[in-house]
Design an enzyme around this catalytic site. Structure first.
Site, PDB file in Angstrom:
ATOM      1  N   HIS A 356     -11.717  10.296  -4.019  1.00  0.00           N
ATOM      2  CA  HIS A 356     -10.396   9.666  -3.902  1.00  0.00           C
ATOM      3  C   HIS A 356      -9.396  10.148  -4.939  1.00  0.00           C
ATOM      4  CE1 HIS A 356     -10.981   6.550  -0.805  1.00  0.00           C
ATOM      5  NE2 HIS A 356     -12.227   6.508  -1.221  1.00  0.00           N
ATOM      6  N   LYS A 544       2.291  -0.988  -6.494  1.00  0.00           N
ATOM      7  CA  LYS A 544       1.016  -0.266  -6.532  1.00  0.00           C
ATOM      8  C   LYS A 544       0.425  -0.417  -7.935  1.00  0.00           C
ATOM      9  CE  LYS A 544       3.237   3.416  -5.280  1.00  0.00           C
ATOM     10  NZ  LYS A 544       2.444   3.896  -4.163  1.00  0.00           N
ATOM     11  N   ARG A 545      -0.766   0.064  -8.123  1.00  0.00           N
ATOM     12  CA  ARG A 545      -1.374   0.040  -9.442  1.00  0.00           C
ATOM     13  C   ARG A 545      -0.479   0.770 -10.439  1.00  0.00           C
ATOM     14  NH1 ARG A 545      -5.111   3.724 -11.516  1.00  0.00           N
ATOM     15  NH2 ARG A 545      -5.173   4.737  -9.473  1.00  0.00           N
ATOM     16  N   LYS A 550       1.786   7.706 -11.143  1.00  0.00           N
ATOM     17  CA  LYS A 550       2.547   7.110 -10.036  1.00  0.00           C
ATOM     18  C   LYS A 550       4.034   7.012 -10.377  1.00  0.00           C
ATOM     19  CE  LYS A 550      -1.486   4.580  -8.295  1.00  0.00           C
ATOM     20  NZ  LYS A 550      -1.612   5.200  -6.960  1.00  0.00           N
ATOM     21  N   THR A 651      -1.888   4.470   0.546  1.00  0.00           N
ATOM     22  CA  THR A 651      -1.885   3.691   1.792  1.00  0.00           C
ATOM     23  C   THR A 651      -0.698   2.733   1.830  1.00  0.00           C
ATOM     24  OG1 THR A 651      -3.451   2.107   0.803  1.00  0.00           O
ATOM     25  CG2 THR A 651      -4.362   3.835   2.223  1.00  0.00           C
ATOM     26  N   LYS A 655       1.742   1.519   5.045  1.00  0.00           N
ATOM     27  CA  LYS A 655       2.023   0.122   5.405  1.00  0.00           C
ATOM     28  C   LYS A 655       3.521  -0.144   5.462  1.00  0.00           C
ATOM     29  CE  LYS A 655      -2.270  -0.997   3.092  1.00  0.00           C
ATOM     30  NZ  LYS A 655      -2.850  -1.277   1.759  1.00  0.00           N
TER      31      LYS A 655
END
Length: 799
Positions: A356, A544-545, A550, A651, A655
């Site tokens: 991942h 998100k995390r 990110k 993901t 969504k």
């Protein structure tokens, strides 16, 4: 046949009397909550029994999904939806004087996951069950989950998440199926008639007690199971009577506390040696208990394990369960008496692995001495696997001899878990096209040359029935009106929406639905944060995390830029609300600093009259599935701005796209496949691609040169450095950006700023914006978890 409202009402009344001794008129919401969950659980249990009978007759190949986390979210609405009982239960509950929506809100999120990895695992459980495939998930029953996040003066504060009080109704204890897991001690090797035998002595035993959470599928006869393990000391050692009698009360329960710590929290901080020990024990604990269960159940109906790969596939979800490799070997060698070669063949044909991440810190490496101390037998097996692999490469692939130092499982005093998985598993897949290409061409290139065909791709997917049908009923109803309900089981049918791309009435209706969803989110934000948002403003969302790659920080820098341009340079923009949600790992200092930075920015902007009507910044605490269900339907911009080459897939991007948001992102992870699905005109792409990132790094990236050259960057950093955020000190962030900027936020800043300017321009044209939104919904069918599961079945699990 589904139960009627009348039948459900009778069952609720009887269960309420039996369990609580009350009539509906006397019961509280809390008691009715327990009653409803108990009744629904009884339906699941009966369906599960029937399904198991069916499986016994056809002996279908079983899938065992090993994951450190399953972010399942609340289960009541999902189960009622899947069982087609929502309307009947709502009516029954209403006739008894209660509100099912209030009951829904009472249910906690199970503390079994953290981010995309765990939610993906849960989406796959939902999809496989809907499609009728026998899948069992294995993980740990974390008592307090990851943590409950609160923000105090900008600081993230972690509190225990006591989810089991109300969430435990879904868990069925199976104490009679408990397993023993052994740690520490030493290994003795003896030669005898059977050859070399190994005996593990003086070990420390932890008892693994299983709890089953049933997973339903939409319109499916299947009911699968998520098995969660709780750690405890063996009964004989859980309480020391002699020590207690001497008055040493705490010490008398030391063994139990030592064992129970294993299943207390998800991802304990590992910035110290005790945290590392606990994480290693967690991983072996759930892997060993799970594999023992799988083998025991298999041998109930089969004489030997020779054909195990034909009837079972054990899937390793990321490197956390990598110990499946040596543990399956241990069971085959020590418990079942197999020779090494046969045991290795069975192991390699049974195990599959999903990678991942390409992030080095996530490709787990364990100190070899720590392994030897706590897992002595497992260490011996890994050393032998490594010895044989290196010998084979040296003899049969001489061209790879110079690469053995990086390919070996053991190196530099560490055990490399990703290497172990790639060497042992019959299939290794990435989770997006770009990610899988990076695995083949870079991260695992040398293995790809030795094991041609082993590396493959399965692009991630999401459980659209949850994220659209349940989470966004207004949009779901309108889509059904336009194209029918076939998309519920075949998400690709959403492509039929493209024919309405120039239908202004349809576009206006989509905009009205989005506005209603924004109003609902705004109402939540008003209650949770005390900030009132204009629902007609653009909702720009990054949830998100929290991790540097990110690049929530780049988003925040741009917001600061907008603030300065509005306040000092007269910039006028369309009203914009920037909404964040994220948890930072407790030991991750920079991630916590970024949260503090975002909150300080919000505090300044939200009270400044100069930005009134144009700019708001919101940080929503304790981001989780139930909060995501409120956010995604309201999203208009989906921020997917990771540095190219770092996000395996994502993901959240899928969504929000499914709910009509437009992606603002780099060409990274699944953003590339979103771009392919909707076309360049329906997405906002910016920044360097992976090749450009690598070239910039190789040429010697200088963030200070960008600071010197770009006046916008310089203005923002000087403002922050001078104490512009209410005098709060963020020198650590400024110095990080100027001296390291590991994920090149400054390098991509100008491209990001220009893309955001384009977003503002397009938002001024509602018809164009709404058309782009519709085209995103129409193009999202490829990202169905059903499609992902069918890919796994065809290319990996049933190949």
């Amino acid at each position: 046949m589904n139960p009627s409202a009348s039948k459900l009402k009778d069952e609720l009344i009887q269960t309420l009397k039996t369990n609580y001794g009350y009539s509906p008129e006397e019961a509280t919401d809390r008691q009715m909550y327990g009653t409803i969950l108990t009744v629904v659980q009884s339906y699941l249990t009966r369906k599960r029994a029937d399904y198991l009978d069916t499986l016994k007759k056809n002996d279908k190949k079983r899938i065992y999904y090993m994951s450190m986390e399953f972010l399942v979210g609340p289960s009541l609405r999902n189960n009622l939806y899947n069982l087609n009982m929502q309307a009947e239960m709502k009516q029954a509950v209403s006739e008894l004087g209660f509100d099912l929506d209030v009951i829904y809100e009472m249910e906690p999120d199970p503390g079994l996951g953290n981010g995309g990895l765990g939610r993906l695992a849960s989406c796959y459980m939902d999809a496989a069950t809907t499609l009728g495939y026998p899948i069992t998930g294995f993980s740990i029953r974390y008592e307090f989950g990851i943590f409950k996040q609160q923000i105090v003066d900008g600081w993230q504060i972690e509190y225990p998440d006591d989810w089991l009080e109300l969430g435990g109704y879904w868990l069925t204890p199976r104490d009679d199926e408990a397993m023993e897991v052994h740690f520490d001690g030493h290994v003795e090797e003896r030669w005898g008639e059977r050859g070399l035998t190994t005996i593990h002595r003086d070990y420390y035993t932890v008892r693994a007690v299983p709890y089953d959470l049933m997973v339903s599928g939409k319109d499916s006869e299947a009911i699968n199971c998520l098995r969660l393990w709780r750690a405890e000391a063996p009964t004989s050692k859980s309480f020391d009577m002699y020590t207690f009698s001497r008055g040493e009360y705490v010490k008398s329960m030391e063994e139990d506390a030592k064992a129970e710590s294993i299943s207390k929290v998800l991802y304990p901080a590992d910035d110290h040696i005790e945290g590392k020990r606990l994480r290693l024990k967690q991983q072996y604990f759930f892997v060993s208990a799970s594999l023992q269960t799988i083998i025991r159940d298999y041998l109930r109906t089969h004489e030997s394990l020779d054909n195990l790969p034909e009837y079972a596939v054990i899937h390793i979800n990321d490197t956390h369960p990598a110990l499946c490799v040596p543990e399956l070997m241990r069971i085959l060698l020590d418990d079942c008496g197999y020779e090494w070669e046969n045991a290795w063949e069975i192991t390699c044909r049974t195990l599959a692995y999903t990678n991942h991440t390409v992030m080095s810190e996530a490709l787990e490496r364990w100190d070899l001495n720590l392994f030897r101390q706590h897992l002595p037998r497992i260490t011996k097996i890994i050393e032998e696997i490594d010895r044989r692999f290196c010998k084979d490469v040296f003899e049969f692939h001489p061209e790879k001899r110079n690469q053995l130092s990086s390919m070996a499982i053991i190196g530099d005093g560490q055990v490399r878990m990703a290497n172990l998985c790639v060497i042992a598993c019959f299939s290794v897949n990435g989770v997006s096209k770009l990610h899988s290409d990076i695995l083949k061409e870079d991260l695992f290139k040398d293995y790809n040359d030795i094991f041609p065909g082993k590396l493959t791709n399965v692009t991630n997917g999401i459980a659209a029935r949850r994220w659209l049908c349940q989470g966004n009923p207004l949009l779901t109803s309108y889509i059904t009106e336009l194209i029918g309900d076939g998309f519920v089981h075949d998400l690709s049918q959403l492509e039929q929406l493209a024919k309405f791309a120039d239908d202004r009435q349809v576009l206006r209706q989509l905009a009205e639905i989005k506005l209603e969803n924004k109003k609902m989110l705004a109402k939540y934000i008003s209650a949770a944060n005390g900030i009132n948002l204009d629902p007609t403003s653009l909702f720009d969302i990054q949830v998100k995390r929290l991790h540097e790659y990110k690049r929530q920080l780049m988003n925040a820098l741009h917001i600061c830029h907008l603030y300065l341009q509005i306040k000092h340079h007269g910039l006028v923009i369309e009203p914009r609300a920037f909404i964040f949600g994220a948890k930072a790992s407790p030991g991750y200092y920079m991630a916590k600093e970024i949260i503090r930075f975002i909150c300080a920015l919000g505090d300044l902007i939200n009270r400044d009259p100069a930005t009134k009507g144009m700019l708001k910044v919101i940080f929503l605490a304790d981001y989780k599935v139930s909060l995501a269900e409120k956010i995604y339907p309201a999203a208009e911009i989906s921020e997917q701005i990771s540095q190219a080459g770092k996000e395996a897939s994502g993901t959240g991007n899928m969504k929000m796209m499914l709910n009509g948001a437009l992606t603002l992102g780099t060409m990274d992870g699944a953003n590339i496949e979103i771009y392919d699905a909707v076309g360049a005109d329906n997405i906002f792409i910016f920044g360097m691609n992976t090749e450009e990132v690598n070239r910039t790094r190789d040429n010697g990236y200088s963030p200070r040169a960008i600071y010197d050259a770009n006046p916008y960057v310089r203005e923002v950093l000087d403002f922050v450095r001078s104490g512009g955020l209410d005098g709060k000190n963020f020198d650590s962030i400024v110095q990080y950006l100027l001296n390291n900027d590991t994920y090149m936020s400054l390098a991509d800043f100008e491209s990001y700023r220009i893309a955001q300017t384009k977003v503002n321009e397009v938002y001024r044209n509602p018809d164009k914006w709404n058309r782009m939104s519709l085209m995103n919904i129409a193009g999202s069918g490829i990202f169905s978890a059903d499609r992902s599961i069918e890919d796994y079945i065809r290319d990996i699990w049933y190949k």
